[in-house]
Write an enzyme that holds these catalytic residues in place. Structure first.
Site, PDB file in Angstrom:
ATOM      1  N   HIS A 100      37.068  34.938  40.298  1.00 20.50           N
ATOM      2  CA  HIS A 100      37.221  35.486  41.646  1.00 20.50           C
ATOM      3  C   HIS A 100      35.858  35.948  42.153  1.00 20.50           C
ATOM      4  O   HIS A 100      35.256  36.853  41.587  1.00 20.50           O
ATOM      5  CB  HIS A 100      38.198  36.666  41.606  1.00 20.50           C
ATOM      6  CG  HIS A 100      38.675  37.097  42.946  1.00 20.50           C
ATOM      7  ND1 HIS A 100      37.906  37.837  43.810  1.00 20.50           N
ATOM      8  CD2 HIS A 100      39.852  36.883  43.564  1.00 20.50           C
ATOM      9  CE1 HIS A 100      38.593  38.071  44.913  1.00 20.50           C
ATOM     10  NE2 HIS A 100      39.780  37.496  44.782  1.00 20.50           N
ATOM     11  N   HIS A 139      37.332  31.097  47.509  1.00 20.61           N
ATOM     12  CA  HIS A 139      36.692  32.281  46.923  1.00 20.61           C
ATOM     13  C   HIS A 139      37.192  32.562  45.503  1.00 20.61           C
ATOM     14  O   HIS A 139      36.674  33.459  44.834  1.00 20.61           O
ATOM     15  CB  HIS A 139      36.928  33.517  47.802  1.00 20.61           C
ATOM     16  CG  HIS A 139      38.321  34.040  47.731  1.00 20.61           C
ATOM     17  ND1 HIS A 139      39.364  33.445  48.411  1.00 20.61           N
ATOM     18  CD2 HIS A 139      38.839  35.062  47.031  1.00 20.61           C
ATOM     19  CE1 HIS A 139      40.478  34.101  48.122  1.00 20.61           C
ATOM     20  NE2 HIS A 139      40.190  35.084  47.289  1.00 20.61           N
TER      21      HIS A 139
END
Length: 169
Positions: free
Chosen positions: A88, A73
Site C-alpha cells: 500500500h 495505489h
C-alpha cells in the site's frame, strides 16, 4: 489376554521461512508509526512500513498480482506458497484517484522479484497533504496468522530483507 495397541500418528509440521525483500527503497519502521489506526493496530495483518526515498514499487518475490486497486495505489501480490502481501503506497492515497501513480501490471500478471510494479510521484502525494509512509502487510489468509519477523532500518528495494515469514506446512 489380548490387548490392542493404537498407533498415534504424530502430526509433523515443517516450518518454511519466506524472506521478503523491500519493495520500496527508504526507511523501514514498525507499523505502529503509520498514522492510520487500521494499519498501525495490525487490523489488516502483521508487517512493516517504509518511508520511501524514491517512487518505485518493486516485486519483493516471484508471484502473481492477485488484485490491483483501480487507482493503482495498492496491490496484493501472492507467493506460490499462498502467502499474500498487501503493498500500500502512502496513506489515504486512494483520494488521488490514480493521479501520480503509473501501474506496470494488472490483476493476474505473473511477476519476477525486482520487477517494477508501480511508479509513484512522492512530491504529488506530499503536495496533496498526504503521508508517503507505505505499509507492507502479510494478510491473514489462514485461520492462524504466520509468524512475522520484521527487520527495520535503511532498506533498498529488491535487496534488503524486511520480513521473514514463518509458516507451518
Amino acid at each position: 489376554m489380548f490387548s490392542k495397541w493404537k498407533s498415534k500418528k504424530e502430526e509433523k509440521h515443517t516450518q518454511q521461512v519466506l524472506e521478503i525483500t523491500a519493495p520500496i527503497t527508504g526507511q523501514a519502521v514498525p507499523l505502529a508509526q503509520v498514522p492510520d489506526d487500521t494499519f498501525a493496530g495490525g487490523h489488516m495483518g502483521n508487517g512493516i512500513a517504509i518511508q520511501p526515498t524514491e517512487g518505485i514499487l518493486k516485486a519483493p518475490f516471484d508471484g502473481t498480482v492477485a488484485h490491483i486497486v483501480k487507482s493503482s495505489h495498492a496491490l496484493i501480490l501472492e507467493h506460490s506458497s499462498g502467502l499474500q502481501l498487501l503493498l500500500h503506497i502512502g496513506i489515504d492515497t486512494v483520494s488521488l484517484k490514480g493521479n501520480g501513480f503509473i501501474s506496470h501490471v494488472t490483476s493476474g500478471d505473473t511477476v519476477k522479484a525486482g520487477q517494477i510494479l508501480i511508479e509513484f510521484d512522492l512530491e504529488a502525494i506530499r503536495a496533496a497533504g498526504l503521508d508517503t509512509i507505505s505499509p507492507i502487510i502479510v494478510t491473514a489468509t489462514e485461520e492462524t496468522m504466520p509468524e512475522v519477523e520484521c527487520h527495520y532500518g535503511q532498506v533498498t528495494a529488491g535487496e534488503s530483507v524486511i520480513l521473514s515469514v514463518v509458516s507451518k506446512q
